[in-house]
Structure formats: C-alpha cells, structure tokens
Design a protein around this motif. Structure first.
Motif, mmCIF file in Angstrom:
data_model
loop_
_atom_site.group_PDB
_atom_site.id
_atom_site.type_symbol
_atom_site.label_atom_id
_atom_site.label_comp_id
_atom_site.label_asym_id
_atom_site.label_seq_id
_atom_site.Cartn_x
_atom_site.Cartn_y
_atom_site.Cartn_z
ATOM 1 N N ASN A 157 6.250 60.240 3.952
ATOM 2 C CA ASN A 157 6.250 60.987 2.702
ATOM 3 C C ASN A 157 6.340 60.082 1.482
ATOM 4 N N MET A 158 7.203 59.066 1.542
ATOM 5 C CA MET A 158 7.389 58.207 0.374
ATOM 6 C C MET A 158 6.126 57.428 0.034
ATOM 7 N N VAL A 159 5.392 57.006 1.041
ATOM 8 C CA VAL A 159 4.118 56.329 0.785
ATOM 9 C C VAL A 159 3.128 57.317 0.157
ATOM 10 N N ALA A 160 3.086 58.535 0.693
ATOM 11 C CA ALA A 160 2.133 59.530 0.194
ATOM 12 C C ALA A 160 2.414 59.928 -1.250
ATOM 13 N N ILE A 161 3.668 60.243 -1.574
ATOM 14 C CA ILE A 161 3.944 60.713 -2.935
ATOM 15 C C ILE A 161 3.839 59.579 -3.953
ATOM 16 N N ALA A 162 4.043 58.337 -3.498
ATOM 17 C CA ALA A 162 3.839 57.213 -4.413
ATOM 18 C C ALA A 162 2.372 57.122 -4.815
ATOM 19 N N LEU A 163 1.483 57.292 -3.846
ATOM 20 C CA LEU A 163 0.036 57.226 -4.120
ATOM 21 C C LEU A 163 -0.443 58.442 -4.902
ATOM 22 N N LEU A 164 0.230 59.576 -4.733
ATOM 23 C CA LEU A 164 -0.194 60.816 -5.387
ATOM 24 C C LEU A 164 0.582 61.115 -6.671
ATOM 25 N N LEU A 165 1.383 60.164 -7.129
ATOM 26 C CA LEU A 165 2.143 60.367 -8.360
ATOM 27 C C LEU A 165 1.263 60.786 -9.536
ATOM 28 N N PRO A 166 0.080 60.176 -9.744
ATOM 29 C CA PRO A 166 -0.754 60.607 -10.879
ATOM 30 C C PRO A 166 -1.122 62.093 -10.830
ATOM 31 N N ILE A 167 -1.302 62.646 -9.624
ATOM 32 C CA ILE A 167 -1.641 64.073 -9.492
ATOM 33 C C ILE A 167 -0.465 64.939 -9.928
#
Length: 486
Positions: free
Chosen positions: A429-439
């Motif tokens: 999850n932490m990897v995913a939300i870091a990459l999706l922060l701009p969204i």
C-alpha cells in the motif's frame, strides 16, 4: 519456526518504521496538513447520508474502519509499547497518528476514486487503485493475494487469542469454550454480508469507544494530581531529556511508531477497503472521514490507555514486577495485564480490572475480526469478480478457522504472525499511494475548490483531470444522478 518468523519480522518492520514517519511527513506537507485544516469538514462528512441504497453511509464505513483499527492494540499494544519503549513511546504513538492521518486520507480517497460496483455493493482498495491508477495488473493481483492470506489466516488470531486469554483470566472461562463461542458469534455476523457487518459496527463501535474513554476519565479524575508529572515524563523521555529514560529514545520511537501503525493502520490500506463501501458525492469526503477515525483510535483511545497506566503507577511495576504480574495472569499479553492493574485502582482490592478490561477487549477485538473478514472478501472480489463464489465461501471458513486457531496458539507466535501480516500489506500500500499521491491531490484540490464556492462537492473525474475512475463515469455515480435530477 519462531526464529525464522523473527527474521522475517525484522526485515519487514525495521525499515517500515522510518518509511511510515517519512511518508506521513511528506503527505502532511503535500496536502497542507489536510488532517488538521479540514477538521470541521471531517465532522460534517461523517454524518452525511448515503447517496445510494447500494452503499453504506459515511458513518457506517467509518465504523467498519474504526472497528478494524480499534482492537487489542489499543489496550495490550499501547502498554507493550510503553513497557519496551518507555513512557516516551506514547508521545511517538500520538505524533505518528497525527502525521499518518494524512496517509489515511490519501488511501481512502483513492479507494473511492477507483471503486467498482459488484453484486450490488461498492468495493475498492489497494488492488483496484494499483490496477486502475498505476496500470500494474500483476502487482494488483499480488497485493490482493497477500491481503487475502493475511486477513484470513495471519491477522485474526491476534484478536481471538487476546479475547479468550483475558476471559479465562478474568472469569475462569476455559479458552476452548470461549474459542468455540467466539467462532460461532463470528459466523453469525459474517454470513450476513457487508450490510450486517456495517450495521453491527455502527451500533457497537461508537458505544465501546465512548465507554472506554469514560473509564479512562474516571481513572484520570481519581489520579489528577499525577497528570502534570506524567505529561512531563512522556515528553522528556520521548525527546531523550529524561535522566532515567534518556537512553531509550531509539526504542521509544521504534515502539511508538510500530504500535501506532498496528493500532490505527493508517497507511496499511484498510481505510481504502472500508472507505470504498460508502456512497458519497466526492471521494475526498470519505478520505476526511477515514482520517478522523485515526484520531479516535490513537489520539483518544490509545492515549486513554497510556495515560491510565502512567498516572496510576502501573508502569512502575516494571521491570522487576513484570514476572510476578504475568505469573498471576498467565497467558495474558503483558500490556493487557498492565491495563488491568490501572483499572483496578478505581476500587482497590475488589479486582474490577480483569473483568472490565476483558469485556473491553472482547468488543474491541470482535469488531476487528469482522472488519478483517470484510477486507478478505473484498480482495477475493477483486480476484474473482464476485463475493458469492466458492473462494468467498473458503474465505469465510478460513477466517473462522483462524479465529479458533488463534485461541490455541502461543501468544508470542500469534502476535508475530499478525505483525508480519500487517507489514506485508503495508509495503504494497505505501508504495502504491506514494506513486498515486498526485491523483489524491487532484481530488483534494477539486473538493476544496467546490467547498470554497459554498457547494456540496460533486466529483467529475474528467473535470478533475483523473483517468480510470470508471465508476464515477457510470450512471450509478452520484454526479450523474444529480445531473439527471436537474
């Protein structure tokens, strides 16, 4: 086996402590401290009505997520952090919660953006926003598979183990009997589906949290003279300024962050699963609600436990008295025993602590088990496309089996397995939300733009510049429904 699991635990958690603090700080800066600025909006969104009969209300989704967050970590976990990290661990638990509430906002907002409607219910969370937001189907499948394994086999045993041992110590109920009864009660609720879990959580979670905080207030009133010294001790030991605990600052940070993350699971992804079930007009609304649940879990409930222990002097029995205490309360996680000692000060000599804490643990942990079941089924829905297939039934049986097995395994093994489970999910999850922060930031800006105009924010992914939010482009979306009513 425990040696091997210990090695795995260290590999997962040693770096995760720092990742949690760093990411929480970055998200707080990026969102301009949304978890603080939007506190009034959190309260407003919390009591919003469901926009569709197919979803839960914001409050029900909040209660489901809080049911997963408020568990034995709030009683046993807090005191364990204090036992091994010193009083300063409580400071770092609270500080971590204030930072990672921003993580909870992001994961729940993403869960709403990329949610889907399956079998008449809304589902969303880690695998959906990995696939739809990042376009990485293989990683989404891996995340869902790990989540199913963890929520159905590794994690439930922590809650059931603590329930049965506390009931045995308080009331003399044999663990095999309470284990069977607990498993049967779990079956009654989980076979009723999402709506039954949501309604149960909506009724039980607020009541149990309020009752526990009231108990803490009573203890604090009876020991009010100790409060100033406790505050000084917590802050000074957290910052390495206390003569006795100054050398424990590293342990204070480590145990504070670990137990905060285990307790409120902000950043682990549970807020995305529960938040996606809600029917709202804008994803950011549920993001705010899930951020608020972190405050209830850690800033209120966990702090209540920690302050009870410290103001009553229960912590002062460590380390010399720990062996004697756990001999009198065999099988109880040491933290739970410390909390019992603190509650006993209400009526010294009567022995109220064991019974009151056992009842609190039962309700806290039981609602957590139900939330784990929901998260497990949600990931099965991602993998198979339905909550009604054979794999969903296997998940039901697996959760019930894990609940019972947790009552007969050693406490140390159960807790280690639970920590490993949470850690594995957290990394995905932490990897995913870091990459999706701009969204998530685009959704936040869209929400706040409409908020400043005095509007009830409605989400249009195209206007917000977000792709892949297929639910919000369908006829089921609240935006579409609102336009159709005009």
């Amino acid at each position: 086996m425990e040696t091997a699991l210990g090695t795995i635990y260290d590999l997962i958690w040693n770096p995760l402590v720092y990742v949690t603090l760093i990411s929480g700080t970055v998200y707080t800066i990026a969102t301009r401290a949304v978890q603080i600025r939007q506190l009034p909006a959190m309260i407003t969104c919390l009591f919003g009505r469901a926009e569709s009969k197919d979803g839960t209300t914001s409050f029900q989704a909040f209660a489901m997520a809080l049911g997963g967050r408020v568990g034995v970590g709030n009683i046993a976990g807090v005191a364990t952090a204090i036992a091994f990290g010193g009083p300063g661990a409580l400071f770092w638990m609270i500080a971590t919660a204030l930072l990672t509430a921003s993580s909870a906002f992001i994961e729940a907002t993403l869960g709403q953006i990329y949610k889907v409607k399956v079998d008449g219910e809304y589902r969303g969370g880690i695998p959906w926003y990995i696939e739809k937001g990042l376009g990485l189907k293989w990683l989404a499948v891996a995340a869902a598979t790990v989540a199913v394994l963890c929520y159905t086999t590794l994690i439930p045993g922590v809650q059931s183990s603590t329930i049965v041992t506390s009931l045995d110590d308080a009331f003399g109920i044999p663990t095999w009997i309470s284990g069977l009864v607990l498993t049967a009660l779990t079956a009654l609720v989980v076979f009723g589906g999402t709506k039954r879990i949501a309604h149960f959580a909506q009724t039980v979670v607020p009541a149990m949290a309020a009752a526990y905080i009231l108990l803490a207030v009573i203890v604090l009133v009876m020991n009010f003279q100790a409060i100033p010294e406790v505050v000084r001790l917590v802050v000074s030991s957290a910052l390495g300024m206390d003569a006795v605990y100054g050398g424990m600052i590293g342990a204070a940070v480590s145990w504070g962050v670990r137990r905060s993350l285990y307790s409120n699971v902000a950043g682990v992804g549970e807020g995305g699963f529960a938040g996606a079930a809600a029917s709202v007009t804008h994803p950011a609304k549920q993001g705010l609600v899930q951020a608020f649940s972190v405050y209830i879990d850690t800033v209120l409930v966990c702090t209540a436990t920690g302050v009870m222990i410290l103001t009553t002097g229960a912590y002062n029995i460590l380390p010399e008295g720990r062996a004697a205490l756990t001999e009198n309360l065999p099988g109880v996680e040491p933290g739970a025993a410390f909390t019992q000692v603190a509650v006993d000060t209400i009526a010294p000599g009567v022995g109220l602590g064991g019974g009151i804490v056992a009842v609190a643990i039962f309700f806290f942990a039981f609602t957590s088990i139900l939330s784990y079941f929901y998260y497990g089924v949600t990931n099965i829905v991602y993998l198979t496309g339905s909550a009604r297939g054979i794999l969903a039934r296997i998940v039901q049986v697996a959760v019930l089996l894990a609940v019972y097995l947790g009552t007969v395994r050693s406490t140390e093994l159960v807790w280690m397995m639970g920590d490993i489970g949470y850690g594995l999910i957290a990394w995905f999850n932490m990897v995913a939300i870091a990459l999706l922060l701009p969204i998530a930031l685009k959704a936040l800006r869209d929400f706040e733009r409409q908020q400043k105009q005095g509007l009830n924010p409605l989400f249009d992914p195209a206007a917000a510049g977000i792709k892949g939010a297929t639910f919000w482009e369908s006829a089921d979306a609240p935006v579409t429904a609102s336009i159709n009513r005009l």
